[in-house]
Design a protein around this motif. Structure first.
Motif, PDB file in Angstrom:
ATOM      1  N   UNK A 252      53.327   6.820 -83.473  1.00 14.33           N
ATOM      2  CA  UNK A 252      54.427   6.989 -82.519  1.00 14.33           C
ATOM      3  C   UNK A 252      55.598   6.057 -82.819  1.00 14.33           C
ATOM      4  N   UNK A 253      55.273   4.787 -83.074  1.00 16.03           N
ATOM      5  CA  UNK A 253      56.312   3.775 -83.276  1.00 16.03           C
ATOM      6  C   UNK A 253      55.910   2.890 -84.447  1.00 16.03           C
ATOM      7  N   UNK A 254      56.835   2.689 -85.378  1.00 14.49           N
ATOM      8  CA  UNK A 254      56.558   1.831 -86.526  1.00 14.49           C
ATOM      9  C   UNK A 254      57.536   0.662 -86.527  1.00 14.49           C
ATOM     10  N   UNK A 255      57.024  -0.520 -86.843  1.00 11.18           N
ATOM     11  CA  UNK A 255      57.866  -1.712 -87.007  1.00 11.18           C
ATOM     12  C   UNK A 255      57.534  -2.295 -88.369  1.00 11.18           C
ATOM     13  N   UNK A 271      62.133   8.550 -95.865  1.00 12.35           N
ATOM     14  CA  UNK A 271      60.807   8.981 -95.399  1.00 12.35           C
ATOM     15  C   UNK A 271      60.775   9.084 -93.882  1.00 12.35           C
ATOM     16  N   UNK A 272      61.383   8.114 -93.204  1.00 11.92           N
ATOM     17  CA  UNK A 272      61.404   8.144 -91.744  1.00 11.92           C
ATOM     18  C   UNK A 272      62.174   9.365 -91.242  1.00 11.92           C
ATOM     19  N   UNK A 277      61.618  10.860 -87.592  1.00 10.11           N
ATOM     20  CA  UNK A 277      61.851   9.575 -86.935  1.00 10.11           C
ATOM     21  C   UNK A 277      63.353   9.341 -86.790  1.00 10.11           C
ATOM     22  N   UNK A 278      63.722   8.597 -85.755  1.00 11.16           N
ATOM     23  CA  UNK A 278      65.005   7.910 -85.795  1.00 11.16           C
ATOM     24  C   UNK A 278      64.679   6.422 -85.891  1.00 11.16           C
ATOM     25  N   UNK A 290      58.921   8.095 -83.644  1.00 10.11           N
ATOM     26  CA  UNK A 290      58.568   9.455 -84.039  1.00 10.11           C
ATOM     27  C   UNK A 290      58.951  10.430 -82.916  1.00 10.11           C
ATOM     28  N   UNK A 291      59.980  11.225 -83.170  1.00  7.92           N
ATOM     29  CA  UNK A 291      60.476  12.150 -82.148  1.00  7.92           C
ATOM     30  C   UNK A 291      59.465  13.229 -81.794  1.00  7.92           C
TER      31      UNK A 291
END
Length: 295
Positions: A252-255, A271-272, A277-278, A290-291
């Protein structure tokens, strides 16, 4: 030469002279002996700083070692222990004092209107990022991937000192396949927070390394927050676009902390975007949402 003539024509002789000296200064800073001198100075300063911290901190004995004790908050809800004369104090200031991952916590809450259930910490170091996430999201389970034995011991010690549970440690590194790698101490400043892994034919003292996609698959196939700070190994994860899609579609969320020495930033951004992804940058982090998981 053209740039100096341009500065002379557009900005005048004084500014051109200043610019010449500025360029010379930049080049001098890149000379190896000056870089080593600066590194030695930083090491000396940190040793003094850590010595002062040892004097003012409660220092327990654990396996005949001394640690700097840092309280987590004014309410005295646990503490963490740092190794003196190491990069641990820098990590503590970055993660706990400056709250480097606060923006991750805030954006996740804003976007998903919920708390995360499962957080992956790839490159756990001594566990401070996982502890920060755990303090913000007490109900979340944490999976920490860390390849170095002494760091793993510090993670266990710090979770115990911080009175935190519901975590698992996977001793190993992250790669695009299950394999074994060797330690590279030439990456970054070579200290505990920047030691990396590399492929090697040497079979002695190799470290187990796991496919990130398989690890996610084995842990429910869905990760709420994926933190990646693996000292350059992100290149291996993202340079194969198909492999990157495998794990990105489960997150869902990447850092991620991108190390620009490897010239991989553009590929990671692409890739994002390709995988819905935004993203935005804050400090040293690139945060992606991840939209596909947004309602």
């Amino acid at each position: 030469m053209k740039e100096f003539l341009f500065i002379l024509k557009e900005c005048g002789f004084t500014n051109m002279v200043f610019y010449v000296f500025y360029k010379i200064q930049l080049k001098l800073k890149l000379l190896p002996f000056l870089q080593q001198r600066k590194k030695n100075k930083n090491i000396r300063l940190r040793r003094i700083y850590d010595a002062l911290l040892l004097l003012e901190s409660t220092v327990p004995n654990s396996d005949d070692r001394k640690f700097i004790i840092k309280k987590m908050d004014p309410a005295n809800n646990g503490s963490v222990q740092l190794r003196p004369y190491s990069s641990d104090t820098n990590v503590f200031n970055q993660i706990i004092i400056q709250e480097e991952y606060k923006s991750v916590v805030e954006i996740y809450g804003q976007m998903f209107k919920a708390v995360p259930n499962h957080i992956f910490d790839c490159g756990g170091n001594i566990g401070l990022t996982s502890i920060y996430f755990k303090k913000c999201f007490p109900g979340a389970s944490i999976t920490i991937i860390e390849p170095f034995e002494d760091n793993v011991k510090m993670i266990e010690l710090n979770f115990k000192s911080a009175f935190l549970k519901d975590y698992q440690i996977i001793k190993g590194g992250i790669w695009n396949i299950d394999t074994k790698l060797s330690i590279n101490r030439d990456f970054g400043d070579g200290e505990e927070w920047s030691v990396s892994l590399e492929e090697s034919k040497d079979k002695i003292n190799n470290i187990p390394v796991f496919s990130l996609s398989k690890l996610i698959e084995n842990n429910g196939n869905n990760i709420d927050i994926l933190k990646i700070d693996i000292e350059g190994a992100e290149k291996v994860l993202f340079e194969n676009t198909e492999y990157a899609a495998e794990f990105l579609n489960k997150v869902k969320c990447i850092a991620i902390e991108i190390h620009d020495e490897l010239d991989i930033r553009k590929i990671i951004y692409e890739s994002l975007l390709t995988n819905h992804y935004f993203y935005f940058n804050t400090g040293e982090l690139t945060i992606g949402i991840n939209k596909s998981f947004l309602k």
